[in-house]
Design a protein around this motif. Structure first.
Motif: not given
Length: 65
Positions: A1-6, A21-27, A31-32, A51-61
């Motif tokens: 699911m790459s390219g899904s930051s928006n 589990t689904a919410a964790e994976r999406l974050a 995903f928001t 999820n906020r921590r995961s999403r921040r890490a995803s944006h940094e990567r």
């Protein structure tokens, strides 16, 4: 699911089980995530924080590419 930051996902029943589990994976995939639950407020709040921590890490990567 790459390219899904928006992307935004609504996950019902997200305070436990498959919904959590689904919410964790999406974050983790950038995903928001909107967490909906009928019970288990403490679990939902903990998941939102994680999820906020995961999403921040995803944006940094994504920024390193």
């Amino acid at each position: 699911m790459s390219g899904s930051s928006n992307k935004i996902a609504l996950v019902t029943g997200a305070s436990r089980g498959i919904g959590a589990t689904a919410a964790e994976r999406l974050a983790r995939d950038g995903f928001t995530v909107v967490i909906n639950y009928a019970g288990g407020a403490a679990a939902a709040v903990a998941l939102a924080s994680k999820n906020r921590r995961s999403r921040r890490a995803s944006h940094e990567r994504a920024g390193r590419r």
